[in-house]
Write a protein that holds these residues in place. Structure first.
Motif, short mmCIF file in Angstrom:
data_model
loop_
_atom_site.label_atom_id
_atom_site.label_comp_id
_atom_site.label_asym_id
_atom_site.label_seq_id
_atom_site.Cartn_x
_atom_site.Cartn_y
_atom_site.Cartn_z
N LEU A 76 -0.43 -5.88 11.98
CA LEU A 76 -1.75 -5.46 12.38
C LEU A 76 -2.38 -4.51 11.84
N LYS A 77 -1.47 -3.18 11.06
CA LYS A 77 -1.77 -1.63 10.71
C LYS A 77 -2.50 -1.99 9.63
N HIS A 78 -1.80 -3.09 9.03
CA HIS A 78 -2.57 -2.86 7.36
C HIS A 78 -3.59 -3.73 7.21
N THR A 79 -3.80 -4.14 8.52
CA THR A 79 -5.70 -4.89 8.35
C THR A 79 -6.56 -3.73 9.15
N VAL A 80 -6.57 -2.23 9.18
CA VAL A 80 -7.09 -1.44 9.34
C VAL A 80 -6.49 -0.30 9.02
N TYR A 84 -8.64 5.61 7.86
CA TYR A 84 -8.46 6.46 7.35
C TYR A 84 -10.30 6.62 7.76
N CYS A 85 -10.92 5.61 7.96
CA CYS A 85 -12.60 5.42 8.62
C CYS A 85 -12.31 4.11 10.12
N ASP A 86 -11.17 3.62 10.36
CA ASP A 86 -11.06 2.53 11.28
C ASP A 86 -11.48 1.38 10.53
N SER A 87 -12.26 0.43 9.30
CA SER A 87 -12.87 -0.11 9.46
C SER A 87 -11.62 -1.19 9.45
N LEU A 88 -12.08 -2.86 9.16
CA LEU A 88 -11.24 -3.61 9.58
C LEU A 88 -11.30 -3.96 7.79
N LEU A 89 -9.99 -4.16 7.49
CA LEU A 89 -9.89 -4.49 6.15
C LEU A 89 -9.92 -6.04 5.61
N ILE A 90 -11.42 -6.51 4.83
CA ILE A 90 -11.12 -8.10 5.03
C ILE A 90 -11.25 -8.34 2.81
N CYS A 95 -12.87 -4.03 1.18
CA CYS A 95 -11.52 -3.46 0.61
C CYS A 95 -11.55 -3.98 -0.56
N VAL A 96 -10.51 -3.55 -1.17
CA VAL A 96 -9.92 -4.34 -2.72
C VAL A 96 -8.98 -4.29 -2.87
N SER A 97 -8.25 -5.13 -3.30
CA SER A 97 -6.21 -5.43 -3.75
C SER A 97 -6.44 -4.99 -4.94
N VAL A 98 -5.13 -3.94 -5.21
CA VAL A 98 -4.65 -4.00 -6.98
C VAL A 98 -3.41 -3.76 -7.03
N VAL A 99 -2.51 -4.08 -7.55
CA VAL A 99 -1.58 -4.52 -7.88
C VAL A 99 -1.03 -3.27 -9.17
N GLU A 100 -0.42 -2.22 -9.13
CA GLU A 100 -0.62 -1.47 -10.05
C GLU A 100 1.32 -0.64 -10.13
N CYS A 105 -10.34 0.84 0.57
CA CYS A 105 -11.97 0.57 2.02
C CYS A 105 -12.72 1.05 0.80
N LYS A 106 -13.68 -0.27 0.38
CA LYS A 106 -14.94 0.59 -0.03
C LYS A 106 -15.74 1.48 1.10
N THR A 107 -15.42 1.16 2.78
CA THR A 107 -16.41 2.29 3.22
C THR A 107 -16.18 4.25 2.50
N CYS A 108 -14.53 4.26 2.91
CA CYS A 108 -14.53 5.85 2.79
C CYS A 108 -13.60 5.95 1.75
N LYS A 109 -13.55 4.89 0.71
CA LYS A 109 -12.77 4.87 -0.35
C LYS A 109 -11.48 5.44 -0.22
N GLY A 110 -10.65 4.91 0.77
CA GLY A 110 -8.97 5.28 1.14
C GLY A 110 -7.97 4.32 0.52
N ALA A 111 -6.97 5.18 0.09
CA ALA A 111 -6.04 3.45 0.10
C ALA A 111 -5.06 3.34 0.28
N LYS A 112 -4.47 2.52 0.54
CA LYS A 112 -3.13 2.46 1.37
C LYS A 112 -2.41 1.79 0.28
N ARG A 113 -0.77 1.95 0.23
CA ARG A 113 -0.84 1.48 -0.59
C ARG A 113 1.31 0.98 0.01
N PHE A 114 1.55 -0.51 -0.51
CA PHE A 114 2.86 -0.98 0.32
C PHE A 114 3.72 -1.83 -1.00
N PRO A 115 4.70 -0.81 -0.75
CA PRO A 115 5.54 -1.49 -2.15
C PRO A 115 5.66 -3.17 -2.18
#
Length: 170
Positions: A90-94, A97-103, A108-113, A131-141
């Motif tokens: 559930l936390k991966h979809t929110v 930073y801005c509490d918007s739902l990541l669709i 949002c935009v997903s990229v593998v770096e 996130c496109k709303t706040c430009k915040g990034a979440k990183r997952f291995p």
């Protein structure tokens, strides 16, 4: 009087879990309805209007996203007050930073770096959800197994396992 043992299905704080689930479902419905309402045809609504009349205006879309963010903020505060942990899925979809739902593709935009030299280390892949709303990034291995909790880890260090240092005995 104590409850009899052996009852299955008793969940403590069930009303709070139900409230959290409801808030998440309502937020996802509002966020998803911005896509669905624009794709409906006038025949589906049963209204004889011009073709472009069924699409949402940018103001309506922003209003629905703001309501969705408010519901997700309420969900987080409810879980924090009740000391209930939200599931990682559930936390991966929110956005944290801005509490918007990541669709994917919409909010949002997903990229593998791979930050290793020239991307030579395949185990260094990281999924970056921006996130496109706040430009915040979440990183997952990517492909890495989750580390065990500290109490379940081995008490020896890798250097001790190699035999370089003998563990202290007392």
């Amino acid at each position: 009087m104590a409850k009899p043992k052996g009852q299955q299905g008793n969940v403590p704080n069930r009303p709070i879990y139900c409230r959290i689930s409801y808030l998440y479902q309502a937020a996802s419905h509002l966020a998803a309805s911005t896509r669905q309402d624009a794709s409906l045809t006038t025949r589906d609504r049963g209204v004889d209007q011009p073709t472009g009349a069924n699409e949402l205006t940018p103001d309506e879309t922003q209003l629905r996203q703001a309501c969705s963010r408010h519901l997700l903020t309420t969900m987080k505060t409810t879980s924090e007050k009740a000391l209930i942990r939200l599931s990682p899925a559930l936390k991966h979809t929110v956005c944290k930073y801005c509490d918007s739902l990541l669709i994917e593709g919409e909010t949002c935009v997903s990229v593998v770096e791979n930050a290793s030299k020239g991307g030579k280390k395949p185990w260094a892949d990281v999924l970056v959800v921006r996130c496109k709303t706040c430009k915040g990034a979440k990183r997952f291995p990517v492909g890495a197994s989750r580390q065990k909790k500290q109490k379940f880890r081995n008490s020896t260090t890798p250097v001790e396992e190699a035999g370089v240092i003998e563990p202290a005995t007392g």
